[in-house]
Design a protein around this motif. Sequence first.
Motif, short mmCIF file in Angstrom:
data_model
loop_
_atom_site.label_atom_id
_atom_site.label_comp_id
_atom_site.label_asym_id
_atom_site.label_seq_id
_atom_site.Cartn_x
_atom_site.Cartn_y
_atom_site.Cartn_z
N GLU A 183 -10.16 -15.06 -6.52
CA GLU A 183 -11.03 -15.23 -7.89
C GLU A 183 -10.58 -16.57 -8.55
N PRO A 184 -11.40 -16.89 -9.46
CA PRO A 184 -11.16 -18.30 -10.35
C PRO A 184 -9.60 -18.56 -10.67
N GLY A 185 -9.04 -17.58 -11.10
CA GLY A 185 -7.58 -17.73 -11.64
C GLY A 185 -6.41 -18.08 -10.43
N GLY A 186 -7.04 -17.73 -9.20
CA GLY A 186 -6.34 -17.97 -7.91
C GLY A 186 -5.73 -16.83 -7.43
N VAL A 187 -6.00 -15.47 -8.07
CA VAL A 187 -5.56 -14.34 -7.61
C VAL A 187 -6.28 -14.03 -6.14
N LEU A 188 -5.57 -13.53 -5.16
CA LEU A 188 -5.99 -13.03 -3.83
C LEU A 188 -6.20 -11.64 -3.98
N PHE A 189 -7.59 -11.58 -3.51
CA PHE A 189 -8.15 -9.99 -3.52
C PHE A 189 -8.28 -9.76 -1.94
N GLU A 190 -8.20 -8.43 -1.84
CA GLU A 190 -8.47 -7.83 -0.42
C GLU A 190 -9.56 -6.68 -0.47
N ILE A 191 -10.71 -6.74 0.29
CA ILE A 191 -11.51 -5.75 0.36
C ILE A 191 -11.47 -5.07 1.60
N ALA A 192 -11.06 -3.78 1.83
CA ALA A 192 -10.93 -3.16 3.21
C ALA A 192 -11.62 -1.99 3.61
N THR A 193 -11.89 -1.67 4.68
CA THR A 193 -12.77 -0.43 4.81
C THR A 193 -11.94 0.77 4.91
N ASP A 194 -12.33 1.63 4.86
CA ASP A 194 -11.59 3.17 5.08
C ASP A 194 -11.59 3.63 6.64
N ILE A 195 -12.27 2.77 7.40
CA ILE A 195 -12.39 3.22 8.75
C ILE A 195 -11.67 1.97 9.61
N PRO A 196 -11.15 2.35 10.90
CA PRO A 196 -11.18 3.58 11.53
C PRO A 196 -10.19 4.66 10.93
N GLY A 197 -9.28 4.00 10.09
CA GLY A 197 -8.28 5.25 9.55
C GLY A 197 -6.73 5.08 10.15
N PHE A 198 -5.91 6.01 9.68
CA PHE A 198 -4.62 5.60 10.09
C PHE A 198 -4.11 6.49 11.39
N ALA A 199 -5.19 7.33 11.73
CA ALA A 199 -4.97 8.34 12.83
C ALA A 199 -5.51 7.73 14.08
N VAL A 200 -5.67 6.47 14.14
CA VAL A 200 -6.14 5.79 15.51
C VAL A 200 -5.16 5.84 16.65
N ASP A 201 -3.95 5.95 16.22
CA ASP A 201 -2.79 5.71 17.46
C ASP A 201 -1.85 6.88 17.02
N GLU A 202 -2.01 8.06 16.50
CA GLU A 202 -1.18 9.10 16.52
C GLU A 202 -1.88 10.42 16.08
N PRO A 203 -1.73 11.62 16.34
CA PRO A 203 -2.45 12.66 15.81
C PRO A 203 -2.32 13.12 14.51
#
Length: 92
Positions: free
Chosen positions: A29-49
Amino acid sequence: MTEKLVRTHGRHPTEQKDRKYFRSIYFREPGGVLFEIATDIPGFAVDEPLETLGRDLELPNFLEPRRKEIELLLPALKKASRRANSTNASWR
């Protein structure tokens, strides 16, 4: 989303990054703060039940070479006791 950030807000995000559990774009943003926009998918269950989710430390491939370093920074956890069919739930 990327086009809207450029067109409407004049922000110039990174290319989409695959973080194994989600995809992200980053911008400042103009003040220099780094922003992240992330998806919900595929999710944390991609590599474990779901039943064992969170039991072991799973890392995305790009962090795997740093596993020992990361593990040394984490506090030791106690094993949770399991109560089968407990009716004495303190949160109720």
